[in-house]
Design a protein around this motif. Structure first.
Motif, PDB file in Angstrom:
ATOM      1  N   GLY A 314     -46.530  47.343 -51.079  1.00 46.90           N
ATOM      2  CA  GLY A 314     -47.131  46.886 -52.326  1.00 46.90           C
ATOM      3  C   GLY A 314     -48.496  47.483 -52.571  1.00 46.90           C
ATOM      4  O   GLY A 314     -49.125  48.075 -51.683  1.00 46.90           O
ATOM      5  N   GLU A 315     -48.948  47.330 -53.820  1.00 43.89           N
ATOM      6  CA  GLU A 315     -50.248  47.855 -54.232  1.00 43.89           C
ATOM      7  C   GLU A 315     -50.882  46.855 -55.193  1.00 43.89           C
ATOM      8  O   GLU A 315     -50.198  46.225 -56.001  1.00 43.89           O
ATOM      9  CB  GLU A 315     -50.048  49.201 -54.924  1.00 43.89           C
ATOM     10  N   ALA A 316     -52.206  46.687 -55.105  1.00 44.10           N
ATOM     11  CA  ALA A 316     -52.938  45.838 -56.042  1.00 44.10           C
ATOM     12  C   ALA A 316     -54.032  46.673 -56.693  1.00 44.10           C
ATOM     13  O   ALA A 316     -54.828  47.317 -56.001  1.00 44.10           O
ATOM     14  CB  ALA A 316     -53.545  44.635 -55.314  1.00 44.10           C
ATOM     15  N   LEU A 317     -54.046  46.686 -58.025  1.00 41.19           N
ATOM     16  CA  LEU A 317     -55.070  47.399 -58.797  1.00 41.19           C
ATOM     17  C   LEU A 317     -55.978  46.361 -59.441  1.00 41.19           C
ATOM     18  O   LEU A 317     -55.506  45.513 -60.211  1.00 41.19           O
ATOM     19  CB  LEU A 317     -54.413  48.288 -59.860  1.00 41.19           C
ATOM     20  N   ILE A 318     -57.259  46.424 -59.124  1.00 43.76           N
ATOM     21  CA  ILE A 318     -58.196  45.379 -59.530  1.00 43.76           C
ATOM     22  C   ILE A 318     -59.156  45.920 -60.580  1.00 43.76           C
ATOM     23  O   ILE A 318     -59.999  46.782 -60.287  1.00 43.76           O
ATOM     24  CB  ILE A 318     -58.968  44.856 -58.287  1.00 43.76           C
ATOM     25  N   GLN A 319     -59.025  45.454 -61.816  1.00 42.35           N
ATOM     26  CA  GLN A 319     -59.907  45.879 -62.895  1.00 42.35           C
ATOM     27  C   GLN A 319     -61.224  45.119 -62.819  1.00 42.35           C
ATOM     28  O   GLN A 319     -61.242  43.895 -62.763  1.00 42.35           O
ATOM     29  CB  GLN A 319     -59.236  45.638 -64.262  1.00 42.35           C
ATOM     30  N   THR A 320     -62.334  45.856 -62.818  1.00 45.48           N
ATOM     31  CA  THR A 320     -63.647  45.229 -62.693  1.00 45.48           C
ATOM     32  C   THR A 320     -64.698  46.089 -63.388  1.00 45.48           C
ATOM     33  O   THR A 320     -64.561  47.307 -63.469  1.00 45.48           O
ATOM     34  CB  THR A 320     -64.023  45.037 -61.209  1.00 45.48           C
ATOM     35  N   CYS A 321     -65.727  45.437 -63.878  1.00 49.78           N
ATOM     36  CA  CYS A 321     -66.875  46.158 -64.446  1.00 49.78           C
ATOM     37  C   CYS A 321     -67.958  46.374 -63.393  1.00 49.78           C
ATOM     38  O   CYS A 321     -68.979  47.004 -63.666  1.00 49.78           O
ATOM     39  CB  CYS A 321     -67.458  45.380 -65.632  1.00 49.78           C
ATOM     40  N   ALA A 322     -67.748  45.819 -62.192  1.00 53.43           N
ATOM     41  CA  ALA A 322     -68.769  45.926 -61.137  1.00 53.43           C
ATOM     42  C   ALA A 322     -68.098  46.166 -59.781  1.00 53.43           C
ATOM     43  O   ALA A 322     -68.112  45.301 -58.905  1.00 53.43           O
ATOM     44  CB  ALA A 322     -69.624  44.654 -61.096  1.00 53.43           C
ATOM     45  N   PRO A 323     -67.478  47.353 -59.592  1.00 52.83           N
ATOM     46  CA  PRO A 323     -66.802  47.606 -58.310  1.00 52.83           C
ATOM     47  C   PRO A 323     -67.743  47.600 -57.116  1.00 52.83           C
ATOM     48  O   PRO A 323     -67.307  47.449 -55.977  1.00 52.83           O
ATOM     49  CB  PRO A 323     -66.169  48.992 -58.513  1.00 52.83           C
ATOM     50  N   GLU A 324     -69.061  47.741 -57.395  1.00 53.54           N
ATOM     51  CA  GLU A 324     -70.035  47.732 -56.286  1.00 53.54           C
ATOM     52  C   GLU A 324     -70.447  46.323 -55.881  1.00 53.54           C
ATOM     53  O   GLU A 324     -71.165  46.135 -54.889  1.00 53.54           O
ATOM     54  CB  GLU A 324     -71.281  48.546 -56.688  1.00 53.54           C
ATOM     55  N   HIS A 325     -69.996  45.287 -56.617  1.00 55.60           N
ATOM     56  CA  HIS A 325     -70.365  43.900 -56.312  1.00 55.60           C
ATOM     57  C   HIS A 325     -69.897  43.547 -54.895  1.00 55.60           C
ATOM     58  O   HIS A 325     -68.787  43.924 -54.483  1.00 55.60           O
ATOM     59  CB  HIS A 325     -69.705  42.956 -57.328  1.00 55.60           C
TER      60      HIS A 325
END
Length: 362
Positions: A314-325
């Motif tokens: 499986g794979e999970a794609l996580i949409q975020t405006c702050a990947p560095e958080h």
């Protein structure tokens, strides 16, 4: 029904029922010789009773077991900081299960930076996520789009006068539930029919919705992936019976794209599900909730865990405006221990639970 409850109560009281599967109120049954309490997904906020007698069923399980001299198992893939701290302090014995059951392996996790891969206007599925879903559909597999927001849209506003549809009893905005033709307050439960004209200025064609809920996301998915069978998993769209039937149908492969709230993150086993897309990983990080970081970590890790539970990875794609958080980084790395240790240090410095007490004046 009341008759079934009475039957259950009597069976437990006489000792005829040897095992009970119950919600939090099952703790108050008259067990004759209680030997074991298993609290599954012990981190879940649903264990907290918010009205009437206020209690947390996880903590009450430990209390009741201490009276009965019985054992408690607090089970979770993402334990609460309170439970982790009790294990660190030696109050609880800790048992680790480092591997998945059978041939399944943990899914790979990747972040999609929405600042770079911005979805088209009035859409919420980014191009890389849409591409990922199409690949899975072509392979005959399932994809889950996760958004922890019920209804169609969280805000309804008049473009003419700026009037925002709000709850008359509390501060919350009214959430549109288009399938039911209602506006609902998710804080106090107030609801009304969706207005045809603006209550502020009387304009008939100026009411506009802002932001997505799962119903609106399902509309987008249907348009983006024509021919795909789209199913919505949300607590307000079905009774317990039809929800159970819907979950069983998804497990049999009768849906291609599942659009779900946190209900979809709860322990379901969908063998054909190989891709999870988290639409807005930053959603719960906004606001001043003490446990925002912890709950975001738990929820995203839990929903990512729905992918690849059988032979196919499986794979999970996580949409975020702050990947560095730091929370997003902890989710991607899977460094649960490091995350909990840092969170514990922050709470300890602030004198916050579980290292101090806080009171809510409501």
């Amino acid at each position: 029904t009341d008759a079934e409850r009475r039957r259950c109560w009597r069976a437990v009281g006489t000792g005829d029922a040897q095992a009970v599967a119950g919600a939090r109120s099952a703790l108050f049954l008259p067990f004759q010789d209680l030997g074991l309490i298993i609290v599954d997904e012990e981190h879940d906020t649903a264990y907290k009773q918010e009205e009437g007698a206020l209690y947390n069923a996880r903590d009450l399980s430990v209390l009741r077991a201490s009276y009965e001299g019985s054992t408690v198992i607090l089970a979770s893939a993402t334990p609460s900081l309170e439970t982790w701290a009790n294990a660190e302090a030696g109050k609880y014995k800790r048992l680790d299960l480092p591997e998945r059951f059978g041939p399944a392996v943990m899914p790979t996790l990747k972040a999609i930076d929405l600042r770079r891969d911005t979805p088209p206007r009035n859409e919420w599925i980014s191009p890389p996520l849409a591409l990922g879903v199409r690949k899975r559909l072509e392979a005959g597999e399932q994809a889950l789009l996760f958004l922890n927001r019920r209804g169609y849209a969280p805000i309804t506003v008049c473009r003419g006068c700026g009037h925002q549809m709000g709850c008359p009893h509390c501060d919350a905005t009214l959430v549109e539930h288009r399938f039911r033709g209602r506006l609902m307050c998710h804080q106090c439960g107030y609801e009304q029919s969706a207005p045809k004209v603006c209550p502020g200025c009387g304009a008939a064609d100026k009411l506009s919705v802002i932001g997505p809920g799962v119903e609106r996301l399902a509309e987008e998915a249907q348009a983006k992936f024509p021919g795909a069978r789209v199913a919505i998993l949300s607590s307000d769209l079905a009774s317990a019976k039809t929800l159970a039937e819907q979950i069983a149908a998804i497990a049999r492969g009768e849906a291609d794209v599942i659009v779900g709230t946190q209900l979809a993150a709860k322990g379901h086993n969908f063998p054909l599900l190989t891709l999870v897309g988290v639409i807005d990983a930053d959603l719960a990080l906004r606001g001043g909730d003490l446990r925002a970081a912890e709950r975001t970590f738990q929820l995203v890790r839990q929903v990512a865990g729905r992918a690849g539970r059988a032979e196919k990875p499986g794979e999970a794609l996580i949409q975020t405006c702050a990947p560095e958080h730091p929370v997003i980084q902890a989710i991607l790395s899977g460094d649960e221990e490091g995350f909990l240790r840092e969170e514990a240090d922050r709470r300890r410095e602030a004198g916050a639970p579980p290292y101090g007490r806080m009171a809510g004046i409501i």
